[in-house]
Write an enzyme that holds these catalytic residues in place. Structure first.
Site, PDB file in Angstrom:
ATOM      1  N   CYS A 276       0.790  -1.241   0.000  1.00  0.00           N
ATOM      2  CA  CYS A 276       0.000   0.000   0.000  1.00  0.00           C
ATOM      3  C   CYS A 276       0.820   1.288   0.000  1.00  0.00           C
ATOM      4  O   CYS A 276       0.767   2.059  -0.949  1.00  0.00           O
ATOM      5  CB  CYS A 276      -0.923   0.006   1.202  1.00  0.00           C
ATOM      6  SG  CYS A 276      -2.130  -1.317   1.141  1.00  0.00           S
TER       7      CYS A 276
HETATM    8  N1  NAD Z   1      -2.766  -6.469   1.492  1.00  0.00           N
HETATM    9  C1  NAD Z   1      -3.203  -5.422   2.140  1.00  0.00           C
HETATM   10  O1  NAD Z   1      -2.870  -5.258   3.318  1.00  0.00           O
HETATM   11  C2  NAD Z   1      -4.148  -4.419   1.502  1.00  0.00           C
HETATM   12  C3  NAD Z   1      -4.756  -3.488   2.329  1.00  0.00           C
HETATM   13  C4  NAD Z   1      -5.640  -2.572   1.769  1.00  0.00           C
HETATM   14  C5  NAD Z   1      -5.873  -2.572   0.412  1.00  0.00           C
HETATM   15  N2  NAD Z   1      -5.264  -3.485  -0.396  1.00  0.00           N
HETATM   16  C6  NAD Z   1      -5.575  -3.442  -1.811  1.00  0.00           C
HETATM   17  O2  NAD Z   1      -6.404  -4.553  -2.137  1.00  0.00           O
HETATM   18  C7  NAD Z   1      -6.105  -5.030  -3.452  1.00  0.00           C
HETATM   19  C8  NAD Z   1      -5.716  -6.497  -3.380  1.00  0.00           C
HETATM   20  O3  NAD Z   1      -4.537  -6.620  -2.589  1.00  0.00           O
HETATM   21  P1  NAD Z   1      -4.035  -7.998  -2.008  1.00  0.00           P
HETATM   22  O4  NAD Z   1      -2.986  -7.662  -1.013  1.00  0.00           O
HETATM   23  O5  NAD Z   1      -5.161  -8.869  -1.611  1.00  0.00           O
HETATM   24  O6  NAD Z   1      -3.354  -8.616  -3.332  1.00  0.00           O
HETATM   25  P2  NAD Z   1      -2.881 -10.123  -3.558  1.00  0.00           P
HETATM   26  O7  NAD Z   1      -1.835 -10.062  -4.618  1.00  0.00           O
HETATM   27  O8  NAD Z   1      -2.576 -10.777  -2.257  1.00  0.00           O
HETATM   28  O9  NAD Z   1      -4.168 -10.851  -4.124  1.00  0.00           O
HETATM   29  C9  NAD Z   1      -4.741 -10.563  -5.340  1.00  0.00           C
HETATM   30  C10 NAD Z   1      -5.312 -11.849  -5.933  1.00  0.00           C
HETATM   31  O10 NAD Z   1      -5.960 -11.517  -7.134  1.00  0.00           O
HETATM   32  C11 NAD Z   1      -5.728 -12.561  -8.056  1.00  0.00           C
HETATM   33  N3  NAD Z   1      -5.984 -12.066  -9.401  1.00  0.00           N
HETATM   34  C12 NAD Z   1      -5.202 -11.326 -10.207  1.00  0.00           C
HETATM   35  N4  NAD Z   1      -5.825 -11.056 -11.366  1.00  0.00           N
HETATM   36  C13 NAD Z   1      -7.040 -11.642 -11.289  1.00  0.00           C
HETATM   37  C14 NAD Z   1      -8.145 -11.707 -12.164  1.00  0.00           C
HETATM   38  N5  NAD Z   1      -8.127 -11.121 -13.364  1.00  0.00           N
HETATM   39  N6  NAD Z   1      -9.226 -12.399 -11.745  1.00  0.00           N
HETATM   40  C15 NAD Z   1      -9.248 -13.008 -10.538  1.00  0.00           C
HETATM   41  N7  NAD Z   1      -8.235 -12.965  -9.675  1.00  0.00           N
HETATM   42  C16 NAD Z   1      -7.140 -12.285 -10.038  1.00  0.00           C
HETATM   43  C17 NAD Z   1      -4.317 -12.989  -7.783  1.00  0.00           C
HETATM   44  O11 NAD Z   1      -4.041 -14.283  -8.262  1.00  0.00           O
HETATM   45  C18 NAD Z   1      -4.260 -12.896  -6.256  1.00  0.00           C
HETATM   46  O12 NAD Z   1      -4.625 -14.111  -5.658  1.00  0.00           O
HETATM   47  C19 NAD Z   1      -5.001  -4.114  -3.971  1.00  0.00           C
HETATM   48  O13 NAD Z   1      -5.590  -3.073  -4.689  1.00  0.00           O
HETATM   49  C20 NAD Z   1      -4.376  -3.559  -2.711  1.00  0.00           C
HETATM   50  O14 NAD Z   1      -3.785  -2.283  -2.935  1.00  0.00           O
HETATM   51  C21 NAD Z   1      -4.399  -4.414   0.132  1.00  0.00           C
END
Ligand code: NAD
Length: 442
Positions: A276
């Site tokens: 983030c």
């Molecule tokens: N991790 C955190 O602490 C956090 C906190 C707040 C916000 N976010 C936001 O949330 C969002 C997701 O983050 P995350 O940490 O869960 O990411 P992540 O990489 O852990 O997970 C994302 C998942 O999406 C899947 N994916 C990718 N393309 C895809 C598609 N076309 N269809 C279906 N699945 C698909 C990936 O395989 C992966 O499993 C981001 O925008 C991030 O900025 C993350």
């Protein structure tokens, strides 16, 4: 609205797209609250893990996954045609930066295109991925309203389908807060969209906070992360200034924290990490250019925070020099590869940058991290490295040990006793009451 009554009587079926750090706990939350839930991901390995009841995220237990998948309450699949089965679709896919520090929207766009293909009347779609203000209405809305390929021309938002943005807030491994206990901001494209999205999240989240539009919700998330990035940059800058004056920033922050109002402590470190804070602020920078305005605070904070790993290396060179050693040829051990203590997530970790800079300057670098036995490939780095065991003999072999992540599992007394020289970027030794003249802060 049929959707409202379905959510109220818990017969609504929930779909979560992207089963990573955000999507997996959220899908489990719905399942454990009694909603039939389908988790979608393009990564078949994740699907197989969940089906076996195995977690791929350290702070999510196999036991909890086991409970969620019991009786197929949480079902997982790579088959996106099953999107037609669900009543609400929550998008949790990555939003990284490309190599030019610009938003990489491919995951969101690809997901939205897939959803547009299967979108049916009455469905609610909410986006959770952090992004710039305008994404929901500029990218998702036109795709869903004009899903011509699927013969859906004329689908009207707020009537035929509902669309909202609700940012995720997560603090991995914070025992006080989890997905369900962190209030959630929601902005809908229309009043009906907001009503549906708010009701949906009310089922699993302690409190939902409605705002006037998706872009207000998108901006809220950015404010939260920009605030942190800028405040961390401020203490990082003060750390460098105070160091020249022989003042310890940690002592100063501790003392300032006793002020009961108007001050929130932030702590210096070897650089920003995680999905983030190093990334999200630049989503606004990019979008602001469209409005011919520069985000000067964001850029300045980025500059200072990006410099921190280089600062640590400079301090390392100085320290080795004092001991008549050069960095070139020295053996350096980095403690911690995760971006934050007690977690197994190494995305954007400053440790990876430290490895790169130390390598470039001729040092022989190893790392040790109880949570990360092997460095996995990231978008930027592909190191073939295994975590080194922290034995007496191993520690003694390194000219310099750097504490980059202050995991609680590290035995700081043992490290101090058996290392030649240590640079501590987290004040870990003092915080663990370990005093030694071999430890230096940076
Ligand atoms: N991790 C955190 O602490 C956090 C906190 C707040 C916000 N976010 C936001 O949330 C969002 C997701 O983050 P995350 O940490 O869960 O990411 P992540 O990489 O852990 O997970 C994302 C998942 O999406 C899947 N994916 C990718 N393309 C895809 C598609 N076309 N269809 C279906 N699945 C698909 C990936 O395989 C992966 O499993 C981001 O925008 C991030 O900025 C993350």
């Amino acid at each position: 609205m049929e959707l409202v009554s379905k959510i109220n009587n818990k017969s609504a079926k929930i779909g979560v797209v992207g089963l990573g750090y955000v999507g997996l706990p959220l899908s489990m939350e719905f399942a454990l609250k009694g909603f039939n839930t389908i988790g979608f991901d393009v990564d078949n390995k994740k699907i197989e893990y969940i089906k076996k009841g195995e977690s791929y995220i350290k702070h999510i237990s196999n036991e909890k996954i086991g409970r969620a998948i019991q009786g197929n309450r949480l079902d997982v699949t790579t088959d996106f045609a099953r999107l037609t089965e669900v009543d609400a679709i929550i998008i949790c896919v990555p939003t990284p930066l490309n190599e030019h520090r610009e938003p990489d929207m491919t995951f969101v766009v690809n997901t939205a295109k897939t959803i547009a293909k299967y979108l049916r009347k009455g469905q609610l779609v909410t986006l959770e991925s952090t992004t710039y203000p305008g994404t929901t209405e500029e990218i998702l809305l036109p795709l869903f309203q004009n899903a011509e390929a699927a013969g859906k021309v004329g689908f009207e938002v707020g009537k035929d389908f509902y669309l909202a943005f609700s940012p995720e807030r997560e603090d991995p491994n914070n025992a006080e807060f989890s997905t369900s206990t962190i209030p959630k901001v929601v902005g809908g494209v229309t009043d009906k969209c907001l009503e549906a999205a708010k009701l949906l999240y009310d089922q699993v989240i302690v409190k939902t906070v409605p705002v006037s539009s998706p872009k207000a919700a998108e901006a809220t998330k950015l404010l939260e992360n920009i605030y942190r990035s800028i405040n961390i940059a401020l203490v990082n800058e003060l750390k460098m200034v105070f160091d020249r004056m022989d003042i310890d920033i940690w002592e100063v922050v501790r003392a300032a924290s006793t002020k009961p109002f108007g001050y929130t402590p932030f702590y210096p470190g070897p650089g920003l990490g995680g999905h983030c804070i190093p990334i999200d602020p630049f989503y606004l920078t990019w979008k602001a250019r469209e409005y011919e305005i520069n985000t000067k605070f964001i850029e300045l904070a980025g500059e200072i925070n990006t410099y921190q790993p280089y600062y640590v290396v400079e301090k390392s060179i100085e320290l080795l020099n004092k001991h008549k050693k050069s960095l070139n040829g020295s053996r350096v051990l980095i403690l911690g590869a995760a971006y934050k203590k007690n977690i197994d997530d190494m995305r954007e970790s400053p440790s990876l940058k430290l490895i790169e800079i130390f390598n470039k300057r001729g040092a022989k670098v190893d790392y040790s991290d109880p949570y990360i036995p092997k460095l996995q490939k990231t978008r930027k780095y592909d190191y073939e490295m295994d975590s080194v065991e922290l034995s007496k003999e191993n520690l003694a072999e390194y000219d310099l040990v750097i504490v980059s992540t202050d995991h609680s599992d590290f035995d700081y007394k043992f490290i101090a006793e058996n290392s030649q020289l240590v640079i501590d970027t987290r004040n870990a030794f003092e915080n663990n009451n370990v005093v030694s003249d071999r430890i230096f802060k940076a």
